[in-house]
Design a protein around this motif. Structure first.
Motif, PDB file in Angstrom:
ATOM      1  N   LEU A  38       0.851  -1.188   0.000  1.00 23.55           N
ATOM      2  CA  LEU A  38       0.000   0.000   0.000  1.00 23.55           C
ATOM      3  C   LEU A  38       0.891   1.244   0.000  1.00 23.55           C
ATOM      4  O   LEU A  38       1.792   1.365   0.828  1.00 23.55           O
ATOM      5  CB  LEU A  38      -0.898   0.005   1.236  1.00 23.55           C
ATOM      6  CG  LEU A  38      -1.952   1.098   1.349  1.00 23.55           C
ATOM      7  CD1 LEU A  38      -2.988   0.954   0.231  1.00 23.55           C
ATOM      8  CD2 LEU A  38      -2.639   1.030   2.703  1.00 23.55           C
ATOM      9  N   THR A  39       0.647   2.143  -0.953  1.00 25.76           N
ATOM     10  CA  THR A  39       1.374   3.409  -1.015  1.00 25.76           C
ATOM     11  C   THR A  39       0.384   4.555  -0.920  1.00 25.76           C
ATOM     12  O   THR A  39      -0.582   4.620  -1.684  1.00 25.76           O
ATOM     13  CB  THR A  39       2.184   3.526  -2.320  1.00 25.76           C
ATOM     14  OG1 THR A  39       3.148   2.462  -2.371  1.00 25.76           O
ATOM     15  CG2 THR A  39       2.914   4.859  -2.377  1.00 25.76           C
ATOM     16  N   ILE A  40       0.614   5.444   0.021  1.00 25.87           N
ATOM     17  CA  ILE A  40      -0.243   6.615   0.218  1.00 25.87           C
ATOM     18  C   ILE A  40       0.191   7.694  -0.765  1.00 25.87           C
ATOM     19  O   ILE A  40       1.373   8.062  -0.808  1.00 25.87           O
ATOM     20  CB  ILE A  40      -0.127   7.137   1.672  1.00 25.87           C
ATOM     21  CG1 ILE A  40      -0.414   6.012   2.667  1.00 25.87           C
ATOM     22  CG2 ILE A  40      -1.050   8.323   1.890  1.00 25.87           C
ATOM     23  CD1 ILE A  40      -1.773   5.379   2.539  1.00 25.87           C
ATOM     24  N   LEU A  75       4.598  -0.713   3.182  1.00 29.05           N
ATOM     25  CA  LEU A  75       3.756   0.440   3.483  1.00 29.05           C
ATOM     26  C   LEU A  75       4.582   1.694   3.246  1.00 29.05           C
ATOM     27  O   LEU A  75       5.624   1.892   3.884  1.00 29.05           O
ATOM     28  CB  LEU A  75       3.280   0.375   4.936  1.00 29.05           C
ATOM     29  CG  LEU A  75       2.360   1.489   5.451  1.00 29.05           C
ATOM     30  CD1 LEU A  75       1.091   1.580   4.606  1.00 29.05           C
ATOM     31  CD2 LEU A  75       2.002   1.227   6.909  1.00 29.05           C
ATOM     32  N   ALA A  76       4.141   2.524   2.299  1.00 27.53           N
ATOM     33  CA  ALA A  76       4.947   3.679   1.914  1.00 27.53           C
ATOM     34  C   ALA A  76       4.068   4.907   1.688  1.00 27.53           C
ATOM     35  O   ALA A  76       2.853   4.805   1.512  1.00 27.53           O
ATOM     36  CB  ALA A  76       5.746   3.367   0.653  1.00 27.53           C
ATOM     37  N   VAL A  77       4.725   6.066   1.719  1.00 29.02           N
ATOM     38  CA  VAL A  77       4.076   7.340   1.437  1.00 29.02           C
ATOM     39  C   VAL A  77       4.831   8.005   0.297  1.00 29.02           C
ATOM     40  O   VAL A  77       6.074   8.035   0.297  1.00 29.02           O
ATOM     41  CB  VAL A  77       4.084   8.264   2.675  1.00 29.02           C
ATOM     42  CG1 VAL A  77       3.426   9.606   2.349  1.00 29.02           C
ATOM     43  CG2 VAL A  77       3.384   7.596   3.847  1.00 29.02           C
ATOM     44  N   ASP A  78       4.101   8.516  -0.668  1.00 32.17           N
ATOM     45  CA  ASP A  78       4.730   9.230  -1.787  1.00 32.17           C
ATOM     46  C   ASP A  78       5.644  10.333  -1.250  1.00 32.17           C
ATOM     47  O   ASP A  78       5.294  11.069  -0.326  1.00 32.17           O
ATOM     48  CB  ASP A  78       3.630   9.835  -2.673  1.00 32.17           C
ATOM     49  CG  ASP A  78       4.180  10.458  -3.938  1.00 32.17           C
ATOM     50  OD1 ASP A  78       4.761  11.560  -3.839  1.00 32.17           O
ATOM     51  OD2 ASP A  78       4.037   9.855  -5.016  1.00 32.17           O
ATOM     52  N   CYS A  79       6.817  10.457  -1.832  1.00 38.34           N
ATOM     53  CA  CYS A  79       7.836  11.380  -1.314  1.00 38.34           C
ATOM     54  C   CYS A  79       7.424  12.847  -1.428  1.00 38.34           C
ATOM     55  O   CYS A  79       8.055  13.716  -0.800  1.00 38.34           O
ATOM     56  CB  CYS A  79       9.169  11.144  -2.025  1.00 38.34           C
ATOM     57  SG  CYS A  79       9.141  11.466  -3.796  1.00 38.34           S
ATOM     58  N   HIS A  80       6.394  13.146  -2.187  1.00 35.30           N
ATOM     59  CA  HIS A  80       5.931  14.530  -2.335  1.00 35.30           C
ATOM     60  C   HIS A  80       4.799  14.885  -1.368  1.00 35.30           C
ATOM     61  O   HIS A  80       4.315  16.018  -1.379  1.00 35.30           O
ATOM     62  CB  HIS A  80       5.471  14.776  -3.780  1.00 35.30           C
ATOM     63  CG  HIS A  80       6.571  14.645  -4.787  1.00 35.30           C
ATOM     64  ND1 HIS A  80       6.684  13.549  -5.616  1.00 35.30           N
ATOM     65  CD2 HIS A  80       7.627  15.459  -5.077  1.00 35.30           C
ATOM     66  CE1 HIS A  80       7.744  13.701  -6.396  1.00 35.30           C
ATOM     67  NE2 HIS A  80       8.345  14.844  -6.082  1.00 35.30           N
ATOM     68  N   ASN A  81       4.390  13.928  -0.539  1.00 33.03           N
ATOM     69  CA  ASN A  81       3.322  14.207   0.423  1.00 33.03           C
ATOM     70  C   ASN A  81       3.849  15.163   1.500  1.00 33.03           C
ATOM     71  O   ASN A  81       4.912  14.938   2.079  1.00 33.03           O
ATOM     72  CB  ASN A  81       2.843  12.896   1.057  1.00 33.03           C
ATOM     73  CG  ASN A  81       1.572  13.074   1.857  1.00 33.03           C
ATOM     74  OD1 ASN A  81       1.522  13.829   2.816  1.00 33.03           O
ATOM     75  ND2 ASN A  81       0.536  12.366   1.456  1.00 33.03           N
ATOM     76  N   LYS A  82       3.091  16.228   1.790  1.00 37.00           N
ATOM     77  CA  LYS A  82       3.532  17.240   2.748  1.00 37.00           C
ATOM     78  C   LYS A  82       3.022  16.990   4.157  1.00 37.00           C
ATOM     79  O   LYS A  82       3.436  17.676   5.097  1.00 37.00           O
ATOM     80  CB  LYS A  82       3.081  18.618   2.275  1.00 37.00           C
ATOM     81  CG  LYS A  82       3.723  19.054   0.969  1.00 37.00           C
ATOM     82  CD  LYS A  82       3.227  20.425   0.535  1.00 37.00           C
ATOM     83  CE  LYS A  82       3.879  20.847  -0.786  1.00 37.00           C
ATOM     84  NZ  LYS A  82       3.403  22.191  -1.239  1.00 37.00           N
ATOM     85  N   THR A  83       2.129  16.014   4.327  1.00 32.23           N
ATOM     86  CA  THR A  83       1.540  15.734   5.640  1.00 32.23           C
ATOM     87  C   THR A  83       2.150  14.492   6.279  1.00 32.23           C
ATOM     88  O   THR A  83       2.428  14.476   7.483  1.00 32.23           O
ATOM     89  CB  THR A  83       0.018  15.549   5.519  1.00 32.23           C
ATOM     90  OG1 THR A  83      -0.548  16.702   4.901  1.00 32.23           O
ATOM     91  CG2 THR A  83      -0.618  15.344   6.896  1.00 32.23           C
TER      92      THR A  83
END
Length: 338
Positions: free
Chosen positions: A64-66, A87-95
């Motif tokens: 799952l990638t946010i 489990l990852a978050v896109d590197c451009h997410n600011k939150t």
């Protein structure tokens, strides 16, 4: 819900309905709940919100990638994801972020780890482990795993590892200050070492940790101790035993055994000291292997259900006890001698 989707799901940026085109901005409450065929989800950058229970019970979801614009994640959105390993978050997410490929979701501004999984490595810089952060790991079929807490972690919030049974070992660092109520309830931790920096352990922080065998408070702690190698956490100023285990010996000087201090432990025998004054509610509840207990006359109050559901067969209450609460020995079905 989207129970008919399976394997890898690509959530579209836009959908058409009634002749109109709409931008997809949220994954709705319980949208994929209990979808057992879902393996991976790819989100578009139009998604801003993931609602409560959105992926609850997707036991085969592995990855799952946010996406970059997500700024809101609802409670229990990722509960029961026993297969989740990426489990990852896109590197451009600011939150949010998943710094250092940690396999977790971290709120960037507060350095709070909000969501973890069985593959999580807590990165240095995280200051808070949020309540219910590891509810994806409650399935006993998950292979046992360990967690190391870096020196930056100061607070473990209530319910952080709520019924995270596969968690078998933890290593805390100096810097940890507070462990919240029920933070490790129902985990499989066997050895517990409390750093000298800890100043607040909420009642029942380690309740129902029935695998606990060793408990130690490091020397230099100004609030708690494990005097004389007693295998327990004692609040030094009040003489209150907060947490015991199957190998605990209650040292002289202990005045109170806290509520549920031995709940479900595998303790077989225990001698209570003459310094003891109060045994609080449920102190030895569900101790199935405890067969005999002598309550010294120094105890003034025996509170509710102290031995509820235990294996107690013989109970001796010495002269001097002033008050025995109603239902003090409730559900002691094997009790034969008093």
């Amino acid at each position: 819900g989207y129970k008919f989707y399976k394997d890898v799901v690509f959530i579209p940026e836009k959908v058409s309905y009634g002749g109109k085109e709409y931008t997809v901005t949220a994954i709705g409450e319980r949208a994929f709940e209990y979808n057992y065929e879902l393996l991976s989800v790819v989100m578009p950058n139009t998604i801003r919100s993931i609602k409560e229970f959105a992926f609850n019970g997707c036991i085969n979801l592995k990855s799952l990638t946010i996406s970059s614009e997500v700024s809101e994640i609802g409670d229990y959105a990722f509960m029961g994801l026993s297969s989740l390993e990426h489990l990852a978050v896109d590197c451009h997410n600011k939150t949010f972020d998943s710094r250092g490929d940690c396999n977790a979701i971290i709120r960037t501004m507060t350095n709070t780890l909000l969501v973890g999984c069985k593959a999580t490595v807590i990165p240095d810089g995280v200051e808070v482990i949020a309540g219910n952060a590891f509810i994806s790991c409650q399935d006993s079929s998950i292979e046992p795993f360990e967690l190391n807490f870096p020196p930056s972690v100061e607070i473990i919030e209530p319910f952080a590892f709520n019924c995270c049974y596969p968690l078998s070992a933890v290593t805390f660092s100096e810097g940890l200050r507070r462990i919240g109520r029920w933070a490790f309830i129902g985990t499989s931790i066997e050895c517990l070492e409390i750093p000298a920096s800890v100043t607040e352990i909420d009642e029942q922080a380690f309740i129902s940790c029935d695998s606990l065998k060793v408990i130690k408070v490091k020397k230099g702690n100004k609030v708690y101790d494990s005097r004389k190698g007693c295998n327990a956490i004692i609040e030094s100023a009040t003489g209150t035993l907060l947490q015991g285990c199957e190998n605990t010996t209650v040292p002289d000087g202990v005045k109170v055994i806290s509520s549920s201090a031995f709940y479900r432990s595998k303790i077989k025998k225990i001698k209570l000291p003459s310094s003891l004054e109060i045994i609080e509610r449920g102190a030895f509840a569900e101790c199935k292997e405890l067969k005999k207990l002598v309550i010294p006359g120094s105890v003034k109050i025996i509170e509710l259900e102290i031995l509820c559901g235990s294996g107690i067969e013989e109970l001796i209450v010495e002269n001097g006890v002033e008050e025995i609460s109603d239902y003090a020995f409730f559900e002691c079905r094997k009790l034969r001698y008093v």
